[in-house]
Design a protein around this motif. Structure first.
Motif, short mmCIF file in Angstrom:
data_model
loop_
_atom_site.label_atom_id
_atom_site.label_comp_id
_atom_site.label_asym_id
_atom_site.label_seq_id
_atom_site.Cartn_x
_atom_site.Cartn_y
_atom_site.Cartn_z
N SER A 363 0.78 -1.22 0.02
CA SER A 363 0.05 -0.05 -0.09
C SER A 363 1.03 1.18 -0.16
CB SER A 363 -1.06 0.03 1.04
OG SER A 363 -0.12 0.06 2.42
N GLY A 364 2.25 1.26 0.54
CA GLY A 364 3.04 2.50 0.64
C GLY A 364 2.60 3.26 1.72
N ASP A 365 1.66 2.66 2.66
CA ASP A 365 0.95 3.52 3.89
C ASP A 365 2.05 3.53 4.98
OD1 ASP A 365 -0.63 3.84 6.68
OD2 ASP A 365 -1.71 4.73 5.26
N GLN A 366 2.36 4.32 5.80
CA GLN A 366 3.47 4.35 6.91
C GLN A 366 2.91 3.46 7.86
OE1 GLN A 366 3.92 8.42 8.29
NE2 GLN A 366 5.40 8.97 6.55
N ARG A 367 1.80 3.11 8.14
CA ARG A 367 1.55 2.13 9.29
C ARG A 367 1.36 0.78 8.87
NH1 ARG A 367 -4.98 3.08 9.16
NH2 ARG A 367 -4.94 3.75 7.08
N ALA A 368 1.58 0.72 7.60
CA ALA A 368 1.53 -0.89 6.81
C ALA A 368 2.02 -1.94 7.61
CB ALA A 368 1.84 -0.78 5.34
N ALA A 369 3.43 -1.72 7.75
CA ALA A 369 4.17 -2.82 8.33
C ALA A 369 3.67 -3.23 9.55
CB ALA A 369 5.70 -2.63 8.43
N LYS A 405 10.02 -4.92 4.72
CA LYS A 405 10.91 -4.45 3.67
C LYS A 405 10.31 -3.20 2.82
CE LYS A 405 12.29 -5.99 -0.94
NZ LYS A 405 12.04 -6.99 -2.03
N ASN A 406 9.15 -3.01 2.59
CA ASN A 406 8.69 -2.01 1.94
C ASN A 406 8.55 -0.88 2.77
OD1 ASN A 406 8.63 -3.56 -0.20
ND2 ASN A 406 6.43 -3.97 -0.36
N SER A 407 8.66 -0.75 3.94
CA SER A 407 8.34 0.19 4.91
C SER A 407 9.36 1.54 4.91
CB SER A 407 8.46 -0.25 6.39
OG SER A 407 9.55 -0.36 6.74
N ASN A 408 10.48 1.27 4.47
CA ASN A 408 11.58 2.18 4.60
C ASN A 408 11.74 2.85 5.75
OD1 ASN A 408 12.28 1.73 1.82
ND2 ASN A 408 10.37 2.93 1.14
N THR A 409 11.54 1.88 7.00
CA THR A 409 11.77 2.70 8.27
C THR A 409 12.99 2.37 8.64
OG1 THR A 409 10.64 0.88 9.13
CG2 THR A 409 9.18 2.89 8.76
N LEU A 410 13.54 3.15 9.77
CA LEU A 410 14.71 2.76 10.17
C LEU A 410 15.01 1.64 10.97
CD1 LEU A 410 15.82 6.50 11.35
CD2 LEU A 410 16.67 5.43 9.46
#
Length: 562
Positions: A363-369, A405-410
């Motif tokens: 989804s690309g949503d920040q809360r997804a993962a 993997k898709n979250s791009n979070t630190l």
């Protein structure tokens, strides 16, 4: 098991018959030596029992021994000889236990014996169809092509003799279609279209024989092939198949041609895998229609988990925040219907949860993962509470790792490795259903490849080394693939180590090339490999970097032209 019990009775008959003949080793049976000599029907019945058994599974070599043992005993204890039914039972036994070559060898023996004058062992459509079905279960393109060659042989025999015993029927065609459905062949859809047309032609030429009319089994295989193809035209072709089924049911009165819930699930899958932008809307429309029909009294249109997971997967493949929210709403609605109102058909399954996690991951949503991990926790809790149907699978954990993997979070690497640790701990306790596989480790490598952390590339490389080690130790499920190598090469290309990263990436490229040159066609370096290598050398301060870049740009140019 019934087959074992049947053979036990047969052995009793053999012993009593031997005792009646006075064989020394059977004298203990003399007092009860009522002669119950087994005949060819007895042995054929036991062979057929093993062929039909749903619980007895034999290694192909054991199946071969069992078959030969029964034939030898038939010759010893019976005055009758094996006939066509006996050999067909033998073929079915081999087919059941995944030995298509053995099954075909019996077919060839029948053909030779019949040509030599033994009219009792004439091969027929039953013989051929059983062998074809056995090859279908092999699941390879070559097996599917061989199955079709056997169909060709049958049709030629029919056309030359006009003997209906050789005439293929709907089951024969369905078996060949099944072979292509399982084959993974790129041209499976085209071959299936030709097979269906061929079946239609034969049906017309033979005076519309009922056993040659395309039926729901044939159409189900066609839908499955369309679903697997991923071809852009698959959705439109699936709609045409659905219309044809509906027409055969409504206008021609063929009761068995009424599309069922599985048919509609295949239709949705065809839309989803074809990449059609209409997939999610068509899936919603189909689901609403089926739910309305079921609630209006059409009890055979009861929604199934297969249908719900197909709908949810169509949302997931849309890859948007709105699609993920749509999937979440459907899951929450079904949970409420089942847990609060007791609507049995709405009970969410592992497949449904996996699809919703997948929808969030894409989804690309920040809360997804985070939401994906919460859903995984929910599945584990339900399973621990006694709902064994909600036990997460490897696919469930992989979906959450993919989301991180898709979250791009630190902290994505920490979360992903924590999920992997959970999988390993469960495995150590004997839960093989959540064993990490190639997809798991590739996703972990992908998380590290996208990480900005110091040493990320080396950490990714350590997981690739682990896969290589496990593969050499005999674990095919962890054999690295092109994606594994490309991801680690990309990790070095992103690395801040400008002195050594390009050389490490180049070593991996050479490993790929060596594997490809040794015959592993799946390891052929591609434009992703070369582009990542180019990025690595572009950042390098090594004096040889310009030469590497020149060669790589030439390779990239050739790839684009090709």
């Amino acid at each position: 098991d019934a087959a074992d019990r049947a053979e036990a009775l047969l052995r009793t008959m053999e012993a009593r018959h031997a005792a009646s003949l006075g064989e020394p080793q059977n004298r203990r049976h003399r007092k009860e030596a009522v002669d119950v000599q087994p005949d060819v029907i007895t042995y054929t019945t036991v062979l057929a029992a093993y062929a039909k058994s749903s619980t007895v599974r034999l290694d192909p070599h054991v199946a071969s021994w069992k078959a030969m043992d029964l034939l030898q005993r038939l010759e010893r204890y019976s005055s009758s000889k094996p006939n066509g039914f006996t050999y067909n039972a033998l073929i079915h036994l081999y087919a059941k236990h995944e030995a298509p070559e053995h099954a075909e060898s019996i077919l060839r023996q029948m053909i030779d014996m019949y040509k030599s004058g033994n009219k009792d062992v004439r091969p027929d459509k039953v013989s051929y169809t059983a062998v074809i079905s056995s090859y279908a279960n092999r699941g390879t393109k070559s097996a599917a092509e061989h199955a079709e060659a056997l169909l060709d042989e049958m049709e030629e025999l029919y056309l030359s003799s006009k003997d209906n015993r050789y005439l293929p029927n709907a089951q024969t065609f369905a078996s060949v279609l099944n072979a292509y459905a399982k084959s993974g062949a790129v041209d499976a859809q085209d071959r299936a279209d030709r097979l269906l047309q061929r079946m239609d032609n034969l049906y017309e030429r033979t005076g519309k024989r009922e056993d040659l009319r395309p039926n729901t089994i044939v159409f189900s295989q066609m839908f499955q092939i369309l679903s697997n193809s991923g071809h852009i035209s698959a959705a439109d072709q699936a709609e045409r198949l659905l219309s044809r089924m509906q027409q055969l049911h409504d206008e021609f009165g063929y009761k068995d041609m009424r599309p069922d819930v599985s048919t509609y699930a295949y239709l949705i899958n065809a839309y989803t895998k074809s990449g059609s932008p209409k997939a999610a809307d068509r899936a919603t429309e189909v689901l609403q229609s089926i739910e309305c029909r079921y609630n209006a009294g059409e009890r055979d249109m009861k929604p199934t988990n297969l249908l719900y997971s197909a709908v949810l997967q169509s949302y997931a493949k849309t890859a948007s925040k709105s699609a993920a929210e749509r999937a979440e709403r459907l899951l929450q609605r079904n949970k409420k219907l089942f847990y609060a109102k007791g609507v049995e058909y709405a009970k969410p399954s592992v497949l449904c949860y996996n699809a919703v996690i997948d929808a969030w991951a894409r989804s690309g949503d920040q809360r997804a993962a985070q939401r994906g991990e919460e859903l995984l926790d929910e599945m584990e809790s339900l399973s621990k509470a006694g709902d064994i149907d909600m036990k997460p699978s490897t696919r469930s954990y992989n979906a959450v790792i993919f989301a991180w993997k898709n979250s791009n979070t630190l902290n994505a690497t920490d979360h992903a490795e924590a999920i992997l640790k959970r999988m390993n701990e469960k495995c150590k306790k004997g839960d093989s259903d959540c064993r990490p596989d190639r997809v798991t480790i590739n996703s972990i490598i992908g998380v590290w490849a996208k990480s900005e952390q110091e040493g990320a590339a080396e950490r990714a490389a350590s997981f690739l080394s682990f896969m290589e080690k496990m593969s050499k130790l005999g674990d095919p499920g962890l054999k690295p693939d092109k994606y594994s190598y490309n991801s680690v090469i990309d990790a070095f290309a992103r690395s801040h180590d400008s002195s050594n990263a390009a050389h490490r990436a180049n070593e991996l490229y050479l490993q790929m090339k060596q594997l490809y040159d040794a015959g592993d066609n799946n390891m052929k370096p591609d434009i992703i490999t070369f582009t990542s290598l180019e990025n690595a050398w572009a950042k390098s301060k090594d004096p040889t970097a310009p030469q590497h870049l020149s060669r790589l740009r030439e390779l990239i140019s050739k790839q684009r032209v090709g």
